[in-house]
Design an enzyme around this catalytic site. Sequence first.
Site, PDB file in Angstrom:
ATOM      1  N   ASP A 295      15.835  36.440  21.928  1.00 18.52           N
ATOM      2  CA  ASP A 295      14.467  36.864  21.642  1.00 18.52           C
ATOM      3  C   ASP A 295      14.470  37.568  20.292  1.00 18.52           C
ATOM      4  O   ASP A 295      15.511  37.807  19.696  1.00 18.52           O
ATOM      5  CB  ASP A 295      13.898  37.740  22.767  1.00 18.52           C
ATOM      6  CG  ASP A 295      12.359  37.712  22.766  1.00 18.52           C
ATOM      7  OD1 ASP A 295      11.770  37.237  21.768  1.00 18.52           O
ATOM      8  OD2 ASP A 295      11.740  38.167  23.741  1.00 18.52           O
ATOM      9  N   TRP A 296      13.303  37.863  19.834  1.00 18.24           N
ATOM     10  CA  TRP A 296      13.100  38.411  18.480  1.00 18.24           C
ATOM     11  C   TRP A 296      13.952  39.667  18.256  1.00 18.24           C
ATOM     12  O   TRP A 296      13.664  40.727  18.827  1.00 18.24           O
ATOM     13  CB  TRP A 296      11.610  38.737  18.313  1.00 18.24           C
ATOM     14  CG  TRP A 296      11.185  39.276  16.989  1.00 18.24           C
ATOM     15  CD1 TRP A 296      11.513  40.493  16.453  1.00 18.24           C
ATOM     16  CD2 TRP A 296      10.322  38.640  16.038  1.00 18.24           C
ATOM     17  NE1 TRP A 296      10.908  40.651  15.240  1.00 18.24           N
ATOM     18  CE2 TRP A 296      10.170  39.533  14.963  1.00 18.24           C
ATOM     19  CE3 TRP A 296       9.654  37.416  16.001  1.00 18.24           C
ATOM     20  CZ2 TRP A 296       9.368  39.240  13.852  1.00 18.24           C
ATOM     21  CZ3 TRP A 296       8.864  37.135  14.900  1.00 18.24           C
ATOM     22  CH2 TRP A 296       8.735  38.024  13.843  1.00 18.24           C
TER      23      TRP A 296
END
Length: 761
Positions: A295-296
């Site tokens: 994820d980011w």
Amino acid sequence: MKATDLTLSHLSLAALAALLPALATAQSLTSPEIESRIDELLGRMTLEEKVGQMNQYASFQDMTGPAPEEGSARERYEQIGQGLVGSMLNVLGAEATRRAQELAVEKSRLGIPLLFGYDVIHGYRTIFPVPLGEAASWDLEAIEASARVAATEAAAAGVHWTFAPMLDIARDARWGRIMEGAGEDPYLGSMIATARVRGFQGTDLSALDTVAACAKHYAGYGFAEGGRDYNTVDISEQTLRNVVLPPFHAAAEAGVATFMNSFNEIGGVPATASVHLQREILKGEWGFEGFVVSDWGSIGELRAHGVAADLSEAARLAVVAGSDMDMESGAYVGHLAALVESGAVEEALVDEAVRRILRIKFRLGLFDDPYRYSDPEREERVLSNEAHRATARDVARKSIVLLKNEGGLLPLRKQGGTIAVIGPLAADKDAPLGSWRGQGAVDSAVSLLEGIRAAVGTDTRVLHAEGMTLIAGTRDFGVAPVFAEDDRSGFPAAVEAARQADVVVVALGEGAFQTGEGRSQVDIGLKGLQDELLREVRKANRNVVVVLMAGRPLVIPWMAENVPAIVNAWLLGSEAGHAIADVLFGDHNPSGKLPATFPRHAGQIPLYYAHKNTGRPATDSVFTSRYIDMPNEPLYPFGFGLSYTTFELSAPRLSATEMNPGEALEITTTVKNTGTRSGAEVVQLYVRDLVGSVTRPVKELKGFERVTVAPGESKDVTFTLSAADLAFYTAAGEWEAEPGDFQVFVGSSSRDVKDARFTLK
Ligand code: NOJ
């Protein structure tokens, strides 16, 4: 699990043909031809080029996470030309993707095409209901159709890959991201996961109306402590296997191309660094052949979690654990080559990750034509396709849940009389789009007021008064919502409109940016002065219909008690106003059912139907598992939703009371329409395993079937339950059914059921 409506036992050929796509096996992500093309390419790649494929940057066109610590847009685009970037997210439109693709294909040494990812969560340009809302339809065909429209539009705008579906089971409505998933139940979640993957990916990833899907967030993200986003998760292996993982497993079985891991830790191990989740379960037990994206910034966040001292260590932990692509941490591109050169990471791990990433690029057809999805003419044509709005309206009205309808106040008459449309969300053309609205234009939704005006006859007077405004934040991911409002100056006009009207429709709930990522709340009641406005309006006119718009179950005890009709309309997307009007005026008889429990009080959370019995199930006694100031029961249970007609379900009839392993049981109920209108009921099948090697839930959904019944008519619905459907993760760590006694329930919600018993031998 297969449910059969006996009345359909003589299927027509057309009906059979319609069922066929559902029976088609998932596409495999590998083929001998693709693998040999990957071998050839890998053989020509330098270590830096390999690591480049594992690096994903965001463009600055749409910031869907915190701003990066370093790196300008220009530097990032330069790195594409140097072969140091494998994928970009948030590059928007056919034109922009084409330009970025040119850098990769024409400037980099090997010309490997970029993969463009974007959060197409519930629509790209045409916005559909938020996923929690769509889940309330319990209509897998409608959900698949919604994902297909989203894929068609996204693919025409240069997107190859959507970061959807979100498969996190969520049992805490304080968590703002409950809006993005299918709610609280692993079975419903698994069915919807399969439908969404099929809708996005179709049967051919290289087709122009499909995109690669991404099962996220793997895993456990919905179990954040206190419902606070990104917070610690500490669940048992039992909960992980029995509750959290089933939708992910279903997505893997359906051939989903990618997984995204999650920000949270589970029991001390951040998911991004979890060997157990990624290598052992996903790539090992399930044999997943696509790739895992972080994820980011979640690789970089391993430092904040306190399991990596620096970014290099974070990169090592993540790659060892099986995170194949680094979204926005710069950890791989900055450190992985050195880690391999020093011997800290085996090059074989890098090769494996790159193979997985290239596999998806081949599957998408990018090596045959890297620009196939970046055609501005097609983009314009597809994005203005009016048929997409018709699909959105259909899905939206199916997503609506009728929570209360005392005295048959609904449906309303279209002809004659006066309707007052009141409330901060009545004329709002933006809130229904929600916070993950892709490229849905600001203020592009049909408001409730517009929907009502379009529906009624010329002799109906429609009055409008906002009453108050709702300040609920902005799209800017850096800014938290603000709820300061104490302006009652609009109240008198609202009360006056209510007085003049025969019926009042009050639109209340949440603004667009009150749910979604980073939008957790401790108070999930109506914000600001909404409750007060509702009480004033109710004093002026008893005929109040509340249209509740929100991305989460709200706590609405006063409303539930004092208002005759409540229509839960989620955030329904582009066609919201028309869809709600379809229900208010009876053009569509509602059949939506709650995919998540509505609590009476936030203090009951986590509250879900499939809870355990405990050693002291609640009675009147103090010494039982209960609160002394409120019942345990929810306001509206999972699976609940009314219709404009009424149904009666018979007790379940079983084909046998004993089942041997490998056998199946048929469970039949007769559904009678006891009202005066034709309507659809979602018949639900639940099971309770009475004694297990570990404690089992008091009820678990095992099947559902929508059946349309005419007034006075009865129809049989038959479910087939096999021993395999009773399997769970046992004390021995096996996925299997244990012999013993079971209770089986059929009903119209998780609360309103009739039961029978059988024994598994
Ligand atoms: C962070 C979110 O958790 C994830 O769901 C999303 O796909 C990425 N940002 C990219 O926007």
